[in-house]
Write a protein that holds these residues in place. Structure first.
Motif, PDB file in Angstrom:
ATOM      1  N   ASP A 279     -33.164  32.707  -5.903  1.00 19.09           N
ATOM      2  CA  ASP A 279     -32.194  33.304  -4.981  1.00 19.09           C
ATOM      3  C   ASP A 279     -31.721  32.363  -3.879  1.00 19.09           C
ATOM      4  OD1 ASP A 279     -34.580  33.146  -3.623  1.00 19.09           O
ATOM      5  OD2 ASP A 279     -34.522  35.195  -2.835  1.00 19.09           O
ATOM      6  N   ARG A 283     -29.745  33.771  -0.369  1.00 15.99           N
ATOM      7  CA  ARG A 283     -30.352  33.512   0.937  1.00 15.99           C
ATOM      8  C   ARG A 283     -29.405  32.706   1.833  1.00 15.99           C
ATOM      9  NH1 ARG A 283     -34.195  30.216   0.443  1.00 15.99           N
ATOM     10  NH2 ARG A 283     -34.492  30.009  -1.807  1.00 15.99           N
ATOM     11  N   GLN A 288     -29.347  31.979   5.835  1.00 14.59           N
ATOM     12  CA  GLN A 288     -30.454  31.037   5.847  1.00 14.59           C
ATOM     13  C   GLN A 288     -29.986  29.643   5.429  1.00 14.59           C
ATOM     14  OE1 GLN A 288     -34.081  32.484   3.926  1.00 14.59           O
ATOM     15  NE2 GLN A 288     -33.351  34.604   4.084  1.00 14.59           N
ATOM     16  N   SER A 333     -29.844  39.324  -5.171  1.00 13.55           N
ATOM     17  CA  SER A 333     -30.863  38.907  -6.135  1.00 13.55           C
ATOM     18  C   SER A 333     -31.753  40.094  -6.487  1.00 13.55           C
ATOM     19  CB  SER A 333     -31.721  37.765  -5.564  1.00 13.55           C
ATOM     20  OG  SER A 333     -32.480  38.212  -4.446  1.00 13.55           O
TER      21      SER A 333
END
Length: 434
Positions: A279, A283, A288, A333
């Protein structure tokens, strides 16, 4: 049309050079110098064109005069010798079936186009072309069938030991003498790393004329855009426009092709990238850092990619503008437990048997719909025939899978493979012995 490296826009090459070199020396990826824009008339009258006509117009826009029109038409017609139907599930939910080709996976579009393009160019100089490809499942089978028996080509396919399905392995190991399968004791990312290192190894490049058949090769991406236009055509016939495409994603070539179609003028409201436990992109889009990880093995094995190569192309398409990306792409995800549940839910709800990759896309479609309630048509890409993954289905569903005759034919073929570690020295030794 010229093609540049994502690491250096000041250096450009011809389509032929981009196809044969695959990876620029600066380790970027080739992209078209500009994205050709199709005129409004093309889109307005799309329902009057055949799949083959759409493919030819899109290919010609990228390739221009690098291949004569008559030859390009032949290549496209041979590539699109099977259908890619849009199947309706419920009122506003659809599946785009991309598994009706010879290897029963969407990779057939890119592999067939690429093999014919390479054959056209290589016949002019009589050299033996060595095609290297890493596969997490479906790419290898499509490439093997696309290149099987093609003159002046040798294909070496690396796949991770124990991480492809039995049918996928049969497709890799049951081909003609110009196709060699290598079972690597490692992950897909190991296989991909071995291929990339070989391309930048001067010893190997002195000895062999290398090219790649992975989605890092630009000739794989161009034909994958064809079926987005064809899906839109099928929806337009029924008065549906501005669809949302949900794309099961591993190395992100499929999504890149859809974004190319969008940049060419295809009306798409939104893209949804659906991944399994690998994923890194969901993310990143959630805010992120972009942090590639070792690949995690899942039941949707063709998506088991921890460091997707094509993400750099997608960033390049948006000038590395993360906010711009997020306006057009949403990513989710899902783990294996959710995927198993989804396969049974689709079967119970719609009587449809979806492979695990398709089930991941369906889950993403459901989540996107819950977060964006509307009557937009949501089209999930179905990337592989369910018969390739019999062990993931409960017995009642498995019994209802219609196995194509081509799979039964594989069972009786002689199989051949080479076993190697994930050491680059071992792989280099194999290639140097060619």
């Amino acid at each position: 049309m010229k093609f540049y490296s994502t690491n250096n826009k000041n250096i450009s090459v011809s389509f032929k050079d981009a196809v044969f070199n695959s990876l620029p020396k600066d380790k970027g990826l080739y992209m078209p110098l500009s994205i050709p824009k199709l005129d409004a008339e093309f889109i307005e009258n799309i329902s009057n064109r055949s799949f083959q006509e759409l493919g030819f117009e899109v290919a010609k826009a990228f390739i221009e005069d690098d291949i004569p029109e008559q030859e390009l038409k032949r290549i496209v017609d041979e590539t699109l010798s099977f259908e890619a139907p849009v199947v309706k599930l419920d009122d506003d939910s659809y599946v785009l079936e991309l598994f009706h080709g010879p290897s029963l996976a969407f990779k057939d579009f890119g592999a067939r186009f690429m093999s014919r393009v390479m054959a056209y160019f290589s016949q002019q100089n009589e050299v033996t072309l060595d095609v290297l490809v890493a596969t997490s499942g479906d790419t290898g089978g499509a490439v093997a069938l696309g290149f099987d028996g093609v003159p002046h080509t040798r294909v070496t396919i690396l796949y991770p030991k124990g991480k492809v399905s039995p049918v996928q392995e049969l497709q890799l190991c049951s081909n003609g003498p110009n196709i060699q399968a290598i079972e690597v004791d490692g992950t897909f990312d190991d296989c991909q790393d071995l291929v990339k290192k070989a391309f930048h190894d001067p010893d190997i490049n002195k000895r062999l004329t290398l090219t790649s058949a992975n989605s890092i090769n630009i000739s794989r991406l161009i034909p994958q855009s064809f079926y987005y236009f064809n899906a839109y055509r099928q929806l337009a016939i029924n008065g549906i426009d501005d669809p949302v495409f949900v794309v099961p994603s591993g190395n992100f070539g499929n999504l890149t092709a859809g974004l190319l179609a969008y940049k060419m003028g295809l009306p798409v409201k939104h893209f949804v990238a659906a991944t399994n436990a690998n994923d890194v992109v969901p993310r990143f889009l959630a805010g992120q850092d972009y942090d590639p990880q070792p690949a995690i093995q899942t039941i949707s094995n063709a998506m088991d990619v921890g460091n997707p190569s094509n993400w750099s192309r997608i960033l390049d398409l948006f000038d590395h503008d993360a906010d711009g990306l997020k306006k057009l792409i949403t990513a989710y995800s899902f783990n294996d437990d959710a995927t198993h549940v989804a396969m049974e839910q689709i079967f119970q709800k719609d009587g449809y048997i979806a492979c695990p990759h398709t089930a991941v896309a369906w889950l993403a479609a459901q989540q996107y719909r819950s977060e964006h309630p509307s009557d937009d048509a949501i089209v999930s890409l179905s990337t592989a025939h369910p018969c390739k993954f019999p062990d993931v289905f409960p017995a009642p569903m498995r019994a209802k899978i219609n196995t194509p005759e081509v799979v039964n034919d594989l069972m009786g073929k002689e199989q051949s493979k080479v076993k190697l570690s994930n050491s680059y020295d071992d792989f280099k030794g194999f290639l140097m012995a060619y």
